[in-house]
Enzyme design. Structure first.
Site, PDB file in Angstrom:
ATOM      1  N   GLY A   7      -0.708  17.137   2.542  1.00 50.22           N
ATOM      2  CA  GLY A   7      -0.368  16.302   3.701  1.00 50.22           C
ATOM      3  C   GLY A   7       0.764  16.878   4.528  1.00 50.22           C
ATOM      4  O   GLY A   7       1.468  16.150   5.231  1.00 50.22           O
ATOM      5  N   GLY A  13       5.697  15.463   5.865  1.00 49.87           N
ATOM      6  CA  GLY A  13       5.336  16.740   5.253  1.00 49.87           C
ATOM      7  C   GLY A  13       5.722  17.922   6.133  1.00 49.87           C
ATOM      8  O   GLY A  13       6.239  18.932   5.636  1.00 49.87           O
ATOM      9  N   THR A  83      -1.556   6.138   5.777  1.00 45.52           N
ATOM     10  CA  THR A  83      -0.202   5.580   5.744  1.00 45.52           C
ATOM     11  C   THR A  83       0.060   4.372   6.650  1.00 45.52           C
ATOM     12  O   THR A  83       1.159   3.826   6.610  1.00 45.52           O
ATOM     13  CB  THR A  83       0.821   6.672   6.143  1.00 45.52           C
ATOM     14  OG1 THR A  83       0.531   7.104   7.483  1.00 45.52           O
ATOM     15  CG2 THR A  83       0.780   7.857   5.201  1.00 45.52           C
ATOM     16  N   THR A 123       6.477   4.813  -1.607  1.00 44.96           N
ATOM     17  CA  THR A 123       7.140   3.997  -0.585  1.00 44.96           C
ATOM     18  C   THR A 123       7.808   2.760  -1.187  1.00 44.96           C
ATOM     19  O   THR A 123       7.346   2.239  -2.213  1.00 44.96           O
ATOM     20  CB  THR A 123       6.081   3.558   0.463  1.00 44.96           C
ATOM     21  OG1 THR A 123       6.593   2.479   1.238  1.00 44.96           O
ATOM     22  CG2 THR A 123       4.800   3.063  -0.189  1.00 44.96           C
ATOM     23  N   ASP A 124       8.848   2.290  -0.514  1.00 42.69           N
ATOM     24  CA  ASP A 124       9.503   1.049  -0.969  1.00 42.69           C
ATOM     25  C   ASP A 124       8.574  -0.160  -0.810  1.00 42.69           C
ATOM     26  O   ASP A 124       8.827  -1.224  -1.359  1.00 42.69           O
ATOM     27  CB  ASP A 124      10.835   0.822  -0.211  1.00 42.69           C
ATOM     28  CG  ASP A 124      10.673   0.630   1.294  1.00 42.69           C
ATOM     29  OD1 ASP A 124       9.556   0.815   1.821  1.00 42.69           O
ATOM     30  OD2 ASP A 124      11.683   0.288   1.959  1.00 42.69           O
ATOM     31  N   GLU A 125       7.476   0.022  -0.031  1.00 44.62           N
ATOM     32  CA  GLU A 125       6.577  -1.112   0.218  1.00 44.62           C
ATOM     33  C   GLU A 125       5.856  -1.566  -1.047  1.00 44.62           C
ATOM     34  O   GLU A 125       5.323  -2.673  -1.090  1.00 44.62           O
ATOM     35  CB  GLU A 125       5.576  -0.759   1.330  1.00 44.62           C
ATOM     36  CG  GLU A 125       6.307  -0.402   2.609  1.00 44.62           C
ATOM     37  CD  GLU A 125       5.429  -0.272   3.845  1.00 44.62           C
ATOM     38  OE1 GLU A 125       4.371  -0.894   3.893  1.00 44.62           O
ATOM     39  OE2 GLU A 125       5.844   0.458   4.769  1.00 44.62           O
ATOM     40  N   TYR A 147      -2.482  -1.012   2.090  1.00 45.49           N
ATOM     41  CA  TYR A 147      -1.759   0.270   2.021  1.00 45.49           C
ATOM     42  C   TYR A 147      -0.820   0.294   0.824  1.00 45.49           C
ATOM     43  O   TYR A 147      -0.879   1.208  -0.016  1.00 45.49           O
ATOM     44  CB  TYR A 147      -0.972   0.501   3.327  1.00 45.49           C
ATOM     45  CG  TYR A 147       0.132   1.548   3.203  1.00 45.49           C
ATOM     46  CD1 TYR A 147      -0.168   2.888   2.918  1.00 45.49           C
ATOM     47  CD2 TYR A 147       1.483   1.200   3.359  1.00 45.49           C
ATOM     48  CE1 TYR A 147       0.837   3.850   2.791  1.00 45.49           C
ATOM     49  CE2 TYR A 147       2.487   2.151   3.235  1.00 45.49           C
ATOM     50  CZ  TYR A 147       2.164   3.479   2.954  1.00 45.49           C
ATOM     51  OH  TYR A 147       3.163   4.422   2.818  1.00 45.49           O
ATOM     52  N   LYS A 151      -0.868   2.573  -2.628  1.00 49.54           N
ATOM     53  CA  LYS A 151       0.252   3.424  -3.050  1.00 49.54           C
ATOM     54  C   LYS A 151       0.744   2.999  -4.441  1.00 49.54           C
ATOM     55  O   LYS A 151       1.033   3.836  -5.292  1.00 49.54           O
ATOM     56  CB  LYS A 151       1.412   3.354  -2.039  1.00 49.54           C
ATOM     57  CG  LYS A 151       1.152   3.961  -0.687  1.00 49.54           C
ATOM     58  CD  LYS A 151       0.922   5.461  -0.685  1.00 49.54           C
ATOM     59  CE  LYS A 151       2.151   6.266  -1.020  1.00 49.54           C
ATOM     60  NZ  LYS A 151       1.896   7.741  -0.829  1.00 49.54           N
ATOM     61  N   ASN A 176      11.538   3.128   5.469  1.00 47.66           N
ATOM     62  CA  ASN A 176      10.911   3.571   6.725  1.00 47.66           C
ATOM     63  C   ASN A 176      11.620   4.786   7.310  1.00 47.66           C
ATOM     64  O   ASN A 176      12.833   4.758   7.504  1.00 47.66           O
ATOM     65  CB  ASN A 176      10.953   2.439   7.763  1.00 47.66           C
ATOM     66  CG  ASN A 176       9.959   1.349   7.456  1.00 47.66           C
ATOM     67  OD1 ASN A 176      10.015   0.734   6.400  1.00 47.66           O
ATOM     68  ND2 ASN A 176       9.036   1.094   8.356  1.00 47.66           N
ATOM     69  N   PRO A 202       4.341  -4.146  21.898  1.00 46.88           N
ATOM     70  CA  PRO A 202       3.800  -5.304  21.176  1.00 46.88           C
ATOM     71  C   PRO A 202       4.574  -5.606  19.891  1.00 46.88           C
ATOM     72  O   PRO A 202       4.377  -4.968  18.863  1.00 46.88           O
ATOM     73  CB  PRO A 202       2.358  -4.863  20.854  1.00 46.88           C
ATOM     74  CG  PRO A 202       2.420  -3.366  20.813  1.00 46.88           C
ATOM     75  CD  PRO A 202       3.532  -2.933  21.702  1.00 46.88           C
ATOM     76  N   ARG A 270       1.271  -9.655  12.156  1.00 50.27           N
ATOM     77  CA  ARG A 270       0.435  -8.859  11.245  1.00 50.27           C
ATOM     78  C   ARG A 270       0.120  -9.736  10.022  1.00 50.27           C
ATOM     79  O   ARG A 270       1.047 -10.327   9.451  1.00 50.27           O
ATOM     80  CB  ARG A 270       1.253  -7.637  10.842  1.00 50.27           C
ATOM     81  CG  ARG A 270       0.660  -6.802   9.752  1.00 50.27           C
ATOM     82  CD  ARG A 270       1.655  -5.740   9.288  1.00 50.27           C
ATOM     83  NE  ARG A 270       1.629  -4.553  10.104  1.00 50.27           N
ATOM     84  CZ  ARG A 270       2.477  -3.529   9.957  1.00 50.27           C
ATOM     85  NH1 ARG A 270       3.436  -3.582   9.053  1.00 50.27           N
ATOM     86  NH2 ARG A 270       2.391  -2.464  10.724  1.00 50.27           N
TER      87      ARG A 270
END
Ligand code: NAD
Ligand code: TYD
Length: 331
Positions: A7, A13, A83, A123-125, A147, A151, A176, A202, A270
């Site tokens: 990636g 990357g 991602t 990711t922290d997500e 997503y 992950k 992020n 938006p 979202r």
């Protein structure tokens, strides 16, 4: 040292490859990338002719092809992934294929060829949302989007390959990122480039969702530390310590560009939108990690980069993804 970076034609990357060549000119890098919509060879024009650099177009799910290249590497750094949360809400299939099956294929190949380090960029997500306090590496994972669930699944596979097969793997969970070469669908580059075109920004829901922001080069520096000093089987959180609401970032971007606040358009939220991300990075700090860039200065530099590099992002914005977005819940 020979690195196989997956990636590497994407946002982080490509910054990482440039960072490594600057810091370790003798290292060799194979950039293995499928070149999906998010992979852009323009991101690495300046390293293309470096004799230590080689690009291979390939899918991490292609076990045979990826094995052929892993065979010659000392370490694998896995950035390759789908991602974008919004895309995962609309179509999770590619996320499962690449983020889960693709990681599985890399783990199998790395095990077969006895790779000496496998760094999995997560990711922290994966921890989900937290209203107060910060997640530690020991916090339970609780992903809320397709997503982050994909992950999180890949993180669990990596963990299992360490525990079961002794694969020398480490996992990083970063907050992020922002900086040059980010695909203009993510908050900061989308809003900067929309504002430059005088288009609406938006903003989802009430705009008060909080993210922790890290300049991409500080992320690269943290991965460098984990690659060289990270303990196998461990997870390391990587953050910037800069928590901001989306509305505050949006106002700041407009101020830097001298554009009117009236460009902000509140749109429907979202689905499953995580309210706040926050991570505790004290574990990595013990290995010497410290973000070096201040948010205001690095954001200004980032905005300047998009102003000066329209050639790179204009082509991507013209490639039809704006149309794709209009179909979505940004109404
Ligand atoms: P990106 O979307 O900009 O780039 C992803 C790259 O992976 C692209 O070059 C794409 O062509 C490649 N790719 C996708 N599917 C592939 C496949 N099947 N085989 C080979 N290559 C494939 O992503 P990014 O923002 O640079 O993120 C890189 C990694 O860092 C991801 O694993 C992501 O989960 C993680 N991460 C990103 C952030 C962030 O803020 N951007 C924060 C924390 C962690
Ligand atoms: P994003 O850049 O997609 O990163 P992530 O969802 O992985 O954190 O979004 C960052 C924040 O900005 C998130 O709270 C969603 C919000 N956002 C908007 O309000 N409008 C947008 O058009 C986008 C892309 C994001």
């Amino acid at each position: 040292m020979k690195l196989l970076v997956t990636g590497g034609a994407g946002f982080i990357g490509s910054n990482f490859i440039r960072y490594i060549f600057e810091k370790y000119p003798s290292y060799k890098i194979i950039n293995y990338d499928k070149l999906t919509y998010a992979g852009n060879p323009d991101n690495l024009k300046d390293v293309e002719n470096n004799p230590h650099y080689k690009f291979i177009k390939g899918d991490i799910c292609d076990f045979k092809l990826v094995s052929k290249h892993i065979k010659n590497a000392d370490a694998v750094i896995n950035f390759a992934a789908e991602t974008h949360v919004d895309r995962s809400i609309l179509n999770a299939g590619d996320f499962i294929k690449t983020d889960v099956n693709g990681t599985f294929s890399l783990l199998e190949a790395s095990r077969a060829y006895k790779i000496s380090k496998f760094v999995h960029i997560s990711t922290d997500e994966v921890y989900g949302s937290i209203l107060k306090g910060s997640f530690k590496e020991t916090s339970p994972i609780s992903p809320n989007s397709p997503y982050s669930a994909a992950k999180a699944s890949s993180d669990l596979l990596v963990r299992s390959y360490f525990r079961t097969y002794g694969l020398p793997a480490v996992i990083t969970r970063c907050s992020n990122n922002y900086g040059p070469f980010q695909y203009p669908e993510k908050l900061i580059p989308l809003f900067v480039t929309n504002a430059l075109d005088g288009k609406d920004l938006p903003l989802y829901g009430d705009g008060k969702n909080v993210r922790d922001w890290l300049y991409v080069i500080d992320h690269c520096r943290a991965i460098d530390i984990v690659l060289h000093k990270g303990e196998n089987g461990e997870v390391y959180n990587i953050g910037g310590g800069v928590e901001m609401t989306n509305i505050d970032i949006t106002k700041l971007i407009l101020k830097i560009l001298g554009k009117p606040q009236s460009l902000i358009k509140k749109v429907s939220d979202r689905p499953g939108h995580d309210r706040r991300y926050s991570i505790d990075c004290s574990k990595l700090k013990k290995l010497g990690y410290k973000p070096l860039y201040t948010f205001e200065k690095a954001l200004k530099e980032t905005v300047k980069w998009y102003v000066e590099n329209e050639r790179i992002w204009r082509r991507l914005k013209n490639s039809g993804f704006d149309k794709y977005y209009k179909l979505q819940y940004k109404k």
